[in-house]
Design a protein around this motif. Structure first.
Motif, PDB file in Angstrom:
ATOM      1  N   PHE A  26       0.818  -1.204   0.000  1.00 24.56           N
ATOM      2  CA  PHE A  26       0.000   0.000   0.000  1.00 24.56           C
ATOM      3  C   PHE A  26       0.860   1.266   0.000  1.00 24.56           C
ATOM      4  O   PHE A  26       0.451   2.301  -0.545  1.00 24.56           O
ATOM      5  CB  PHE A  26      -0.958  -0.007   1.190  1.00 24.56           C
ATOM      6  CG  PHE A  26      -1.901  -1.186   1.198  1.00 24.56           C
ATOM      7  CD1 PHE A  26      -2.400  -1.714   0.014  1.00 24.56           C
ATOM      8  CD2 PHE A  26      -2.296  -1.774   2.389  1.00 24.56           C
ATOM      9  CE1 PHE A  26      -3.283  -2.791   0.018  1.00 24.56           C
ATOM     10  CE2 PHE A  26      -3.172  -2.849   2.412  1.00 24.56           C
ATOM     11  CZ  PHE A  26      -3.668  -3.362   1.216  1.00 24.56           C
ATOM     12  N   VAL A  84      -3.574   3.285   2.345  1.00 23.60           N
ATOM     13  CA  VAL A  84      -4.716   3.085   1.443  1.00 23.60           C
ATOM     14  C   VAL A  84      -5.587   4.335   1.423  1.00 23.60           C
ATOM     15  O   VAL A  84      -5.984   4.828   0.361  1.00 23.60           O
ATOM     16  CB  VAL A  84      -5.542   1.848   1.863  1.00 23.60           C
ATOM     17  CG1 VAL A  84      -6.874   1.807   1.112  1.00 23.60           C
ATOM     18  CG2 VAL A  84      -4.760   0.573   1.579  1.00 23.60           C
ATOM     19  N   THR A  87      -3.723   7.229  -0.300  1.00 26.31           N
ATOM     20  CA  THR A  87      -3.748   7.047  -1.749  1.00 26.31           C
ATOM     21  C   THR A  87      -5.083   7.474  -2.333  1.00 26.31           C
ATOM     22  O   THR A  87      -5.150   8.195  -3.343  1.00 26.31           O
ATOM     23  CB  THR A  87      -3.478   5.579  -2.107  1.00 26.31           C
ATOM     24  OG1 THR A  87      -2.156   5.225  -1.671  1.00 26.31           O
ATOM     25  CG2 THR A  87      -3.588   5.333  -3.603  1.00 26.31           C
ATOM     26  N   SER A 150      -6.682  -0.314  -2.821  1.00 22.10           N
ATOM     27  CA  SER A 150      -6.505   1.110  -3.097  1.00 22.10           C
ATOM     28  C   SER A 150      -7.437   1.597  -4.195  1.00 22.10           C
ATOM     29  O   SER A 150      -7.993   2.698  -4.114  1.00 22.10           O
ATOM     30  CB  SER A 150      -5.049   1.409  -3.466  1.00 22.10           C
ATOM     31  OG  SER A 150      -4.200   1.270  -2.338  1.00 22.10           O
TER      32      SER A 150
END
Length: 410
Positions: A26, A84, A87, A150
């Motif tokens: 991640f 995550v 992002t 993600s």
């Protein structure tokens, strides 16, 4: 609920030898978004006011960074992977075209016959097709090739156009991109957002509701004393009810405004001094802390302690807190976004988008960027070629759009 190996899978398998043992999957996702051209372009795209209008106000990039800061800590407090959520927050506006939601509306009109345009669906297209990082064995682009978790977290509206709730016309995927959508949504409840996407969405709401008011005050578009004017605020509450919270009662919105005014967080004057700027910054900190803290507390009350991830929990946002956020959004809408001056500028911006679309369509081989020209030449239908023109327009910054329009259209 821990993240599984399935959550960490990528659409295209990658060489394990290229992966550092001390680097999480991640974290690699976040790095790919940070280093993307699409993220860099946000620095010259409109948030509320156009880049270059004022040295203080946010642009799309600084807004995204602030959303990521809120979301990263908020998500981690609930047990989500901070990377995550980070992002998803950094990526959430990648699909926005020049001139913000105004450009989005113009592109949607131009793309009506091919399924329309939606910034969130364009974000998915960028992450999984347009941004260069990985390709399938047969040469098809795979975008940044982010993990399943993600991509799911970055999908605010997990449905096709027309499949979502009646209250929203927004959607998260074009027909052309259904293959990857179905891959990362495999096993997910239809139309349900994962917790990380909910955290991203609330962080976005919190950031722009608070920061847009801060920008409006600091830039002189709005005098905070107006907040205590009943006639002026009646118009604001109408905008909140019509645009941001049609399901909430007028009494709920009235009470939300009263709580905001009596909280002591919002300054009742602004003179541009350093002391006044500090008071504005204190306002943003207090309001963000309040909005995030209430939702974290209510979510924990419902779901209890422990790590909350993916489809193991839902955010709990009380109506009163949502109403407060809606009132702040309506303040910026009424006093900045829909003034006569702004509406005139927005009309000109839509003409720029239409003029550029015609210019690209007239001479695609001379005018398209190299990567998009390859897509255009390999397209097998007129609809696919039109989608490439839309991809090109969506990628432009405000500044480049204006420069090209001046050169090609005049």
């Amino acid at each position: 609920m821990a993240y599984t190996q399935t959550d960490r899978e990528r659409w295209v398998a990658e060489d394990p030898a290229q992966k550092r043992a001390d680097r999480d999957d991640f974290a690699r996702d976040r790095a790919r978004v940070v280093h993307s051209a699409a993220l860099r372009r946000l620095a010259a795209k409109t948030q509320v006011l156009a880049p270059g209008h004022d040295d203080f106000v946010r642009n799309r990039l600084t807004h995204s960074l602030e959303v990521a800061q809120i979301g990263r800590e908020f998500g981690a407090a609930l047990g989500c992977s901070a990377d995550v959520v980070d992002t998803a927050c950094l990526a959430h506006d990648l699909g926005h075209p020049p001139f913000g939601h105004n450009g989005e509306a113009a592109l949607d009109e131009l793309a009506r016959d091919i399924g329309g345009f939606e910034g969130n669906a364009q974000t998915l297209r960028i992450l999984t097709r347009l941004e260069a990082k990985r390709s399938h064995p047969d040469g098809r682009p795979a975008g940044l090739n982010l993990t399943r978790a993600s991509l799911d977290a970055a999908t605010k509206y997990p449905w096709r156009r027309g499949d979502g709730p009646r209250a929203t016309g927004k959607f998260g995927v074009y027909e052309q991109d259904l293959t990857v959508f179905e891959w990362f949504r495999a096993g997910a409840p239809a139309g349900v957002r994962c917790l990380e996407a909910q955290v991203m969405d609330w962080s976005d709401d919190v950031a722009y509701s608070v920061h847009d008011v801060e920008d409006a005050i600091a830039s002189g578009w709005f005098d905070p004393r107006i907040l205590w004017s009943a006639p002026d605020m009646a118009a604001v509450l109408e905008v909140a009810a019509r645009t941001y919270a049609p399901d909430l009662t007028p009494d709920t919105l009235d009470a939300a405004l009263e709580r905001l005014l009596t909280s002591g967080a919002i300054p009742d004057s602004y003179d541009g001094s350093r002391r006044a700027l500090a008071a504005l910054k204190d306002m943003t900190s207090r309001l963000i802390g309040h909005f995030v803290g209430v939702v974290e507390d209510q979510t924990r009350r419902r779901h209890g302690p422990g790590a909350l991830t993916r489809y193991g929990a839902d955010l709990v946002i009380p109506d009163g807190t949502r109403a407060e956020c809606a009132v702040l959004k309506a303040v910026a809408n009424h006093f900045v976004m829909t003034t006569d001056e702004r509406l005139a500028v927005m009309a000109e911006q839509r003409e720029v988008v239409r003029g550029l679309f015609a210019a690209y369509a007239a001479e695609p081989e001379q005018r398209l960027d190299g990567d998009l020209l390859a897509d255009y030449l390999s397209a097998s239908t007129e609809a696919e070629r039109t989608r490439v023109l839309v991809d090109q327009l969506a990628a432009l910054t405000d500044l480049r759009a204006l420069a090209l329009h001046g050169r090609w259209v005049g």
